[in-house]
Design a protein around this motif. Structure first.
Motif, PDB file in Angstrom:
ATOM      1  N   ILE A  67       0.723  -1.063  -0.188  1.00  0.00           N
ATOM      2  CA  ILE A  67      -0.067   0.174  -0.012  1.00  0.00           C
ATOM      3  C   ILE A  67       0.687   1.213   0.122  1.00  0.00           C
ATOM      4  O   ILE A  67       0.464   1.954  -0.778  1.00  0.00           O
ATOM      5  CB  ILE A  67      -0.941  -0.051   1.152  1.00  0.00           C
ATOM      6  N   MET A  68       1.986   1.396   0.817  1.00  0.00           N
ATOM      7  CA  MET A  68       3.036   2.420   0.649  1.00  0.00           C
ATOM      8  C   MET A  68       3.700   2.509  -0.523  1.00  0.00           C
ATOM      9  O   MET A  68       3.874   3.551  -1.083  1.00  0.00           O
ATOM     10  CB  MET A  68       3.931   2.477   2.091  1.00  0.00           C
ATOM     11  N   THR A  69       4.184   1.051  -1.233  1.00  0.00           N
ATOM     12  CA  THR A  69       4.653   1.145  -2.328  1.00  0.00           C
ATOM     13  C   THR A  69       3.643   1.913  -3.625  1.00  0.00           C
ATOM     14  O   THR A  69       4.263   2.835  -4.199  1.00  0.00           O
ATOM     15  CB  THR A  69       4.924  -0.118  -2.811  1.00  0.00           C
ATOM     16  N   LEU A  70       2.441   1.436  -3.383  1.00  0.00           N
ATOM     17  CA  LEU A  70       1.527   2.042  -4.341  1.00  0.00           C
ATOM     18  C   LEU A  70       1.488   3.725  -4.193  1.00  0.00           C
ATOM     19  O   LEU A  70       1.006   4.431  -5.114  1.00  0.00           O
ATOM     20  CB  LEU A  70       0.222   1.549  -4.360  1.00  0.00           C
ATOM     21  N   LEU A  71       1.387   3.890  -3.050  1.00  0.00           N
ATOM     22  CA  LEU A  71       1.142   5.477  -2.718  1.00  0.00           C
ATOM     23  C   LEU A  71       2.355   6.212  -3.154  1.00  0.00           C
ATOM     24  O   LEU A  71       2.187   7.370  -3.889  1.00  0.00           O
ATOM     25  CB  LEU A  71       1.117   5.723  -1.080  1.00  0.00           C
ATOM     26  N   ILE A  72       3.683   5.778  -3.059  1.00  0.00           N
ATOM     27  CA  ILE A  72       4.639   6.553  -3.517  1.00  0.00           C
ATOM     28  C   ILE A  72       4.564   6.556  -5.291  1.00  0.00           C
ATOM     29  O   ILE A  72       4.999   7.455  -5.990  1.00  0.00           O
ATOM     30  CB  ILE A  72       6.020   5.900  -3.293  1.00  0.00           C
ATOM     31  N   VAL A 119       1.092  -5.352  -9.225  1.00  0.00           N
ATOM     32  CA  VAL A 119       1.217  -5.227  -7.602  1.00  0.00           C
ATOM     33  C   VAL A 119      -0.235  -5.206  -7.134  1.00  0.00           C
ATOM     34  O   VAL A 119      -0.708  -5.824  -6.013  1.00  0.00           O
ATOM     35  CB  VAL A 119       1.854  -3.713  -7.387  1.00  0.00           C
ATOM     36  N   ALA A 120      -1.177  -4.592  -7.547  1.00  0.00           N
ATOM     37  CA  ALA A 120      -2.730  -4.118  -7.004  1.00  0.00           C
ATOM     38  C   ALA A 120      -3.340  -5.484  -7.137  1.00  0.00           C
ATOM     39  O   ALA A 120      -4.199  -5.547  -6.198  1.00  0.00           O
ATOM     40  CB  ALA A 120      -3.351  -2.979  -7.730  1.00  0.00           C
ATOM     41  N   ILE A 121      -3.305  -6.083  -8.231  1.00  0.00           N
ATOM     42  CA  ILE A 121      -4.174  -7.469  -8.606  1.00  0.00           C
ATOM     43  C   ILE A 121      -3.477  -8.716  -7.796  1.00  0.00           C
ATOM     44  O   ILE A 121      -4.056  -9.239  -6.801  1.00  0.00           O
ATOM     45  CB  ILE A 121      -4.268  -7.513  -9.820  1.00  0.00           C
ATOM     46  N   ALA A 122      -2.356  -8.946  -8.352  1.00  0.00           N
ATOM     47  CA  ALA A 122      -1.520 -10.279  -8.085  1.00  0.00           C
ATOM     48  C   ALA A 122      -0.568 -10.157  -6.942  1.00  0.00           C
ATOM     49  O   ALA A 122      -0.016 -11.123  -6.636  1.00  0.00           O
ATOM     50  CB  ALA A 122      -0.882 -10.674  -9.279  1.00  0.00           C
ATOM     51  N   SER A 123      -0.402  -8.908  -6.289  1.00  0.00           N
ATOM     52  CA  SER A 123       0.644  -8.744  -5.248  1.00  0.00           C
ATOM     53  C   SER A 123       2.181  -9.215  -5.706  1.00  0.00           C
ATOM     54  O   SER A 123       2.826  -9.638  -5.101  1.00  0.00           O
ATOM     55  CB  SER A 123       0.363  -9.398  -3.965  1.00  0.00           C
ATOM     56  N   GLY A 124       2.482  -8.783  -6.820  1.00  0.00           N
ATOM     57  CA  GLY A 124       3.594  -9.322  -7.641  1.00  0.00           C
ATOM     58  C   GLY A 124       4.846  -8.610  -6.964  1.00  0.00           C
ATOM     59  O   GLY A 124       4.861  -7.379  -6.935  1.00  0.00           O
ATOM     60  N   ASN A 125       5.729  -9.424  -6.143  1.00  0.00           N
ATOM     61  CA  ASN A 125       6.885  -8.894  -5.471  1.00  0.00           C
ATOM     62  C   ASN A 125       7.771  -8.143  -6.440  1.00  0.00           C
ATOM     63  O   ASN A 125       8.555  -7.366  -6.472  1.00  0.00           O
ATOM     64  CB  ASN A 125       7.667 -10.096  -4.566  1.00  0.00           C
ATOM     65  N   ASP A 126       8.017  -9.102  -7.738  1.00  0.00           N
ATOM     66  CA  ASP A 126       8.960  -8.558  -8.775  1.00  0.00           C
ATOM     67  C   ASP A 126       8.678  -7.273  -9.458  1.00  0.00           C
ATOM     68  O   ASP A 126       9.325  -6.356  -9.422  1.00  0.00           O
ATOM     69  CB  ASP A 126       8.830  -9.419  -9.828  1.00  0.00           C
ATOM     70  N   ALA A 127       7.207  -7.096  -9.674  1.00  0.00           N
ATOM     71  CA  ALA A 127       6.787  -5.865 -10.118  1.00  0.00           C
ATOM     72  C   ALA A 127       6.832  -4.892  -8.940  1.00  0.00           C
ATOM     73  O   ALA A 127       7.297  -3.331  -9.601  1.00  0.00           O
ATOM     74  CB  ALA A 127       5.103  -6.115 -10.241  1.00  0.00           C
ATOM     75  N   SER A 128       6.687  -4.855  -7.793  1.00  0.00           N
ATOM     76  CA  SER A 128       6.988  -4.170  -6.679  1.00  0.00           C
ATOM     77  C   SER A 128       8.353  -3.477  -6.899  1.00  0.00           C
ATOM     78  O   SER A 128       8.673  -2.410  -6.627  1.00  0.00           O
ATOM     79  CB  SER A 128       6.478  -4.375  -5.346  1.00  0.00           C
ATOM     80  N   VAL A 129       9.301  -4.398  -6.781  1.00  0.00           N
ATOM     81  CA  VAL A 129      10.815  -4.045  -7.040  1.00  0.00           C
ATOM     82  C   VAL A 129      11.173  -3.368  -8.242  1.00  0.00           C
ATOM     83  O   VAL A 129      11.794  -2.164  -8.172  1.00  0.00           O
ATOM     84  CB  VAL A 129      11.621  -5.107  -6.754  1.00  0.00           C
ATOM     85  N   ALA A 130      10.537  -3.733  -9.381  1.00  0.00           N
ATOM     86  CA  ALA A 130      10.752  -2.888 -10.744  1.00  0.00           C
ATOM     87  C   ALA A 130      10.204  -1.419 -10.469  1.00  0.00           C
ATOM     88  O   ALA A 130      11.247  -0.580 -11.084  1.00  0.00           O
ATOM     89  CB  ALA A 130       9.870  -3.791 -11.892  1.00  0.00           C
ATOM     90  N   LEU A 131       9.274  -1.284  -9.940  1.00  0.00           N
ATOM     91  CA  LEU A 131       8.630  -0.030  -9.868  1.00  0.00           C
ATOM     92  C   LEU A 131       9.577   0.907  -8.858  1.00  0.00           C
ATOM     93  O   LEU A 131       9.879   2.072  -8.885  1.00  0.00           O
ATOM     94  CB  LEU A 131       7.322   0.200  -9.216  1.00  0.00           C
ATOM     95  N   ALA A 132       9.959   0.252  -7.742  1.00  0.00           N
ATOM     96  CA  ALA A 132      10.817   0.875  -6.828  1.00  0.00           C
ATOM     97  C   ALA A 132      12.185   1.334  -7.355  1.00  0.00           C
ATOM     98  O   ALA A 132      12.818   2.358  -7.209  1.00  0.00           O
ATOM     99  CB  ALA A 132      11.020  -0.137  -5.463  1.00  0.00           C
ATOM    100  N   GLU A 133      12.552   0.173  -8.309  1.00  0.00           N
ATOM    101  CA  GLU A 133      14.091   0.674  -8.780  1.00  0.00           C
ATOM    102  C   GLU A 133      13.938   1.716  -9.915  1.00  0.00           C
ATOM    103  O   GLU A 133      14.972   2.582 -10.133  1.00  0.00           O
ATOM    104  CB  GLU A 133      14.494  -0.622  -9.626  1.00  0.00           C
TER     105      GLU A 133
END
Length: 388
Positions: A67-72, A119-133
């Protein structure tokens, strides 16, 4: 005289004990979320807490971290630093994430929008890190940003160690803090266009097509639920921050530490049932509604528009609507230029019978630049001619 003094002191002690009990009586009498370690029920616009259970207990949040990842991510899109149609190249690090994933491949390119869906639908950890990077250069830099945002939101019991929610020593949050983060994320209206999707596809029509199915089944089975994020690890157990809207009233629920998915969903559903059965809201101002136009001589545009940061509502028990509602506007007297779009410049306070119901930040509707010397000169000469 001494007897009267003792009696007075005794009464003070009694009231000091009884008063907080009265204040919490309604909350404590509710038998909700029995199977959760911690829980919270909050109305979105007012921030009113309707129910809480161990809401400040530090617990592992699992994938609710996202949720914080998506907020940023949404903040960066809003600022224009990130475009939904931008293609992001997936690193080896991002593709190597375990746990929930959408099986991104190193070197693959995927749009920001599809990564958000992942991230929002399937909770993808790989997608979260890709966006973070993409946003911060590395996951660690992004985590620093997450913790800075937690401080900005005045969260006292939250610490992030990654952008995914994978188990990490020292990573924790609370039901209260997760509700506050969810409240901030929901200020971006289009987030629910992603979190409400029950199923979709990545790389549709290609050989490596991937089916996305929402980990939050209430999106399909509870009317009005359109988000937000599930979580599970063996330590955290089953967690869910959910949101639902009915009759223009949006509720946020948080459940942490349930033993099963069924218990987690039941706790969420009964909190939502209680809220929608017993409460109503009244809209006072829309998000972004102009509250006041303020003259600012040194600004590029002489008059600036002050708007509400979010919807302004009152919430009340159905049988006890508020009367004599009044609003009070306070604008900062010393506004220094330049001002950025969304910067707070005042507060809108709502009261009923002298009881404060809510405070809403007032912000500037657009970037406000300092006037050039030529503009100031023309303005001064114009004012002088009017004075004649």
């Amino acid at each position: 005289m001494r007897t009267i003094l003792y009696l007075f002191i005794s009464l003070l002690l009694i009231f000091s004990i009884i008063t907080p009990v009265f204040a919490q009586e309604e909350n404590q009498s509710l038998e909700l979320a029995a199977d959760a370690k911690s829980a919270m029920l909050m109305e979105q616009d007012t921030g009113k807490i309707i129910f809480e259970k161990n809401a400040n207990e530090k617990l592992p949040p699992a994938s609710m971290v996202k949720i914080m990842t998506l907020l940023i991510v949404m903040e960066e899109i809003d600022k224009g630093n990130l475009k939904k149609n931008e293609m992001v190249r997936i690193s080896e690090n991002a593709s190597s994430m375990g746990g929930s994933q959408v099986f991104l491949e190193a070197g693959e390119e995927m749009s920001v929008e599809d990564l958000i869906k992942s991230v929002a639908i399937a909770s993808g950890n790989d997608a979260s890190v890709a966006l973070a990077e993409r946003i911060s250069g590395s996951e660690q830099n992004f985590v620093n940003r997450m913790n800075e945002k937690a401080i900005e939101l005045q969260l006292k019991n939250t610490q992030f160690k990654n952008a995914t929610g994978l188990p990490a020593k020292g990573q924790y949050s609370t039901a209260h803090d997760m509700a506050i983060i969810a409240k901030a994320l929901l200020q971006y209206d289009d987030i629910t266009t992603y979190t409400s999707i029950y199923e979709d596809y990545l790389r549709k029509g290609k050989k490596n097509e991937f089916w996305l199915v929402n980990t939050n089944k209430l999106v399909r089975f509870y009317p009005g639920v359109d988000g937000l994020k599930t979580g599970y690890t063996s330590e955290a157990k089953y967690c869910l921050t959910a949101t639902a809207k009915k009759n223009d009233m949006r509720m946020i629920t948080v459940v942490m530490g349930a033993d099963t998915v069924k218990k987690r969903n039941h706790a969420t559903s009964e909190m939502l049932d209680y809220a929608f059965n017993h409460y109503e809201t009244e809209q006072l101002f829309d998000k972004g509604e102009v509250i006041k136009t303020v003259p600012l001589l040194k600004a590029e545009k002489e008059h600036i528009q002050i708007v509400t940061e979010h919807n302004v509502r009152t919430i009340y028990k159905k049988e006890k609507p508020y009367e004599n509602i009044k609003t009070y506007i306070e604008i900062d007297q010393d506004l220094s230029l330049p001002l950025k779009k969304g910067e707070q410049v005042g507060v809108l306070t709502v009261k009923a019978n002298n009881q404060e119901l809510s405070k809403t930040p007032l912000i500037v509707a657009s970037d406000i630049k300092e006037a050039s010397f030529i503009t100031l000169l023309k303005r001064t000469l114009g004012n002088m001619s009017k004075a004649r």
